[in-house]
Design a protein around this motif. Sequence first.
Motif, short mmCIF file in Angstrom:
data_model
loop_
_atom_site.label_atom_id
_atom_site.label_comp_id
_atom_site.label_asym_id
_atom_site.label_seq_id
_atom_site.Cartn_x
_atom_site.Cartn_y
_atom_site.Cartn_z
N LEU A 248 -24.78 20.97 32.90
CA LEU A 248 -24.97 20.26 31.79
C LEU A 248 -23.89 19.97 31.19
O LEU A 248 -23.30 19.00 31.06
CB LEU A 248 -25.22 21.55 30.59
CG LEU A 248 -24.68 21.20 29.11
CD1 LEU A 248 -25.46 19.88 27.96
CD2 LEU A 248 -25.00 22.47 28.49
N ALA A 249 -22.60 20.59 32.49
CA ALA A 249 -21.32 19.88 32.25
C ALA A 249 -21.26 18.48 32.85
O ALA A 249 -20.37 17.64 32.77
CB ALA A 249 -19.95 20.43 33.57
N GLU A 250 -21.87 18.57 34.22
CA GLU A 250 -21.88 16.98 34.35
C GLU A 250 -22.24 16.14 33.62
O GLU A 250 -21.18 14.56 33.47
CB GLU A 250 -22.47 17.42 36.05
CG GLU A 250 -22.00 17.96 37.25
CD GLU A 250 -23.03 17.79 37.91
OE1 GLU A 250 -23.88 16.88 38.13
OE2 GLU A 250 -22.97 18.65 39.40
N GLY B 152 -17.40 7.64 25.91
CA GLY B 152 -16.34 8.23 24.57
C GLY B 152 -16.65 8.99 23.62
O GLY B 152 -16.14 9.75 23.20
N LEU B 153 -18.01 9.95 24.08
CA LEU B 153 -18.49 11.06 23.31
C LEU B 153 -19.70 12.02 23.81
O LEU B 153 -19.58 11.49 25.13
CB LEU B 153 -19.19 10.70 22.03
CG LEU B 153 -18.93 9.47 21.73
CD1 LEU B 153 -19.54 8.68 20.55
CD2 LEU B 153 -17.90 9.72 20.28
N GLN B 154 -19.43 12.77 23.07
CA GLN B 154 -20.59 14.38 23.51
C GLN B 154 -20.97 14.60 23.26
O GLN B 154 -21.27 14.37 21.66
CB GLN B 154 -19.71 15.29 24.61
CG GLN B 154 -18.66 14.52 25.93
CD GLN B 154 -17.52 16.51 26.48
OE1 GLN B 154 -17.30 17.15 25.57
NE2 GLN B 154 -17.42 16.40 28.05
N LEU B 155 -22.69 15.55 23.31
CA LEU B 155 -23.23 16.09 22.79
C LEU B 155 -22.72 16.99 22.00
O LEU B 155 -21.74 18.20 22.96
CB LEU B 155 -24.58 16.68 23.24
CG LEU B 155 -25.32 15.04 23.75
CD1 LEU B 155 -26.50 15.78 25.04
CD2 LEU B 155 -25.79 14.50 23.06
N VAL B 156 -22.83 17.61 21.12
CA VAL B 156 -22.26 18.20 19.96
C VAL B 156 -22.84 19.71 20.99
O VAL B 156 -24.00 19.50 20.88
CB VAL B 156 -21.67 18.49 18.72
CG1 VAL B 156 -21.48 17.57 17.70
CG2 VAL B 156 -24.03 18.72 18.15
N ASP B 157 -22.36 20.94 20.22
CA ASP B 157 -23.61 22.55 20.84
C ASP B 157 -24.55 22.08 20.22
O ASP B 157 -25.55 22.38 21.12
CB ASP B 157 -22.41 23.54 20.77
CG ASP B 157 -20.40 23.17 21.84
OD1 ASP B 157 -20.90 22.52 22.23
OD2 ASP B 157 -20.09 23.78 21.01
N LEU B 158 -25.08 22.87 19.41
CA LEU B 158 -26.14 22.59 18.46
C LEU B 158 -27.39 21.90 19.27
O LEU B 158 -28.30 22.12 19.11
CB LEU B 158 -26.01 22.39 16.73
CG LEU B 158 -24.94 23.51 16.44
CD1 LEU B 158 -25.06 22.96 14.60
CD2 LEU B 158 -26.02 24.82 16.36
N HIS B 159 -26.06 19.84 19.10
CA HIS B 159 -27.74 19.50 19.96
C HIS B 159 -28.35 19.92 20.85
O HIS B 159 -29.36 19.15 21.71
CB HIS B 159 -26.65 18.14 19.56
CG HIS B 159 -26.83 17.23 18.38
ND1 HIS B 159 -26.49 16.34 17.93
CD2 HIS B 159 -28.00 17.62 17.08
CE1 HIS B 159 -26.33 16.07 16.58
NE2 HIS B 159 -27.28 17.50 16.16
N ASP C 31 -30.19 22.17 20.63
CA ASP C 31 -31.79 21.53 20.11
C ASP C 31 -32.66 20.89 21.59
O ASP C 31 -33.58 20.85 21.75
CB ASP C 31 -31.15 20.82 19.39
CG ASP C 31 -31.13 21.12 18.34
OD1 ASP C 31 -31.52 22.69 17.83
OD2 ASP C 31 -30.71 20.97 17.40
N LEU C 32 -32.05 20.51 22.01
CA LEU C 32 -32.27 19.91 23.79
C LEU C 32 -32.65 20.76 24.59
O LEU C 32 -33.86 20.69 25.52
CB LEU C 32 -31.25 19.35 24.48
CG LEU C 32 -30.86 18.11 23.79
CD1 LEU C 32 -30.05 17.37 24.36
CD2 LEU C 32 -32.36 16.87 23.05
N LEU C 33 -32.26 22.08 24.26
CA LEU C 33 -32.96 23.19 25.51
C LEU C 33 -33.53 23.84 25.36
O LEU C 33 -34.46 24.63 25.93
CB LEU C 33 -31.54 24.45 25.56
CG LEU C 33 -30.87 22.82 26.95
CD1 LEU C 33 -29.48 24.58 26.94
CD2 LEU C 33 -31.26 22.55 28.43
#
Length: 372
Positions: free
Chosen positions: A40-42, A52-59, A62-64
């Motif tokens: 996930l970190a990579e 220039g963006l990252q996935l928010v924690d809630l999303h 959801d993906l997991l």
Amino acid sequence: MRIFHIQSSGAQELDAIPAEPPAQGYVWIACARPVFQAQLAEVQAALLRLTGLQLVDLHVADLLNTQLPSHYDYTSQYDLLVFRRLTTAPPGEDAVAPPTPPRRGGPPVLRRIDTSAVGFAVFDNVLLTVHPGDCSVRDAYAARLLAPAPSDPREGRANPTASGVRKPASPADLMLRVVNLMVDAYLDLRREIARQLEHWQTELLKPRARYVNWSSLLEARLSLHALDEICEDQRTAVQDWIDALETWAVPETTAGLRELDLLKVRSRDVLEHIERVVHHVHRMEQNTETAVQMHFSVQGNRTNDIMRTLTALTAVFLPLNLIAGIFGMNFEFIPLIHKQDGFWWAMGSMITIAVVLVAVFWRKRYLARTGS
């Protein structure tokens, strides 16, 4: 994890995520869910470099989440779609466990349906997909992307699957194509499901069937009901995506406007395919329910035949019992009782009455079985 660089001229599979955004085209990062969780970190760092963006924690959660129903969500920078696939592939390491015990009855194809969730994060120049560990849809579409373009355009029109496909113009277009492939995979299974349900119905409609596995039938109906709910969630998610497309800014260029229109058309096409799936599931549910009702009707008719036959036989023996009861009375003076041929007159009368009643009842079909 598989990484692809897709542009109008073709698609190329990369060994690693690019360090910077591509000058042309976009990047497709296809991860299995266990790999996405482990790296996930990579993946977040790569998204930060490319968009220039990252996935928010809630999303990310959801993906997991393998139990999450189909739904659509968005931010100001990217869109998120979770879509539950419908295949009969054997469950993978992260497939959803069925709510019922593993050893259940019902048509085998319903027992083997896998409804694991597939997640899509759509950026401007990156598509991140999170698949089950055994997802064949990703590999199948990747093979189509990497297939060489036909040397003869007429060959490509005749057999587009074998000789390559028109490359998706954007990450959103690629997402819709993968979703459409998952929906069409279910449509391909409808014949097998329909055939097995027809066999199930035939077993229910056998008039001499004395034993029906009602637990298996109930589980089959519950499976179809669960499929109905999954399809409804899919339709709602895609409809929300279509509504979100209407809020997108209108491109200023003709090419951008055409691309947006094609995206809307493809989205409506995916929605139409999902509605076809919903229609098929509803029809199978109705057919199963109809078979159950017809089974009880057949059993009811069989019971009515038996009761009608017993009633007719009782009516035949009723006057015979009456005659036998009369001549069994303890009176000194009874007609024919002291005559030598009295017994034969009584027996002849009883046989004549029985034959006449049987003939009348047979003519009125009281003794005939109802055809089934």
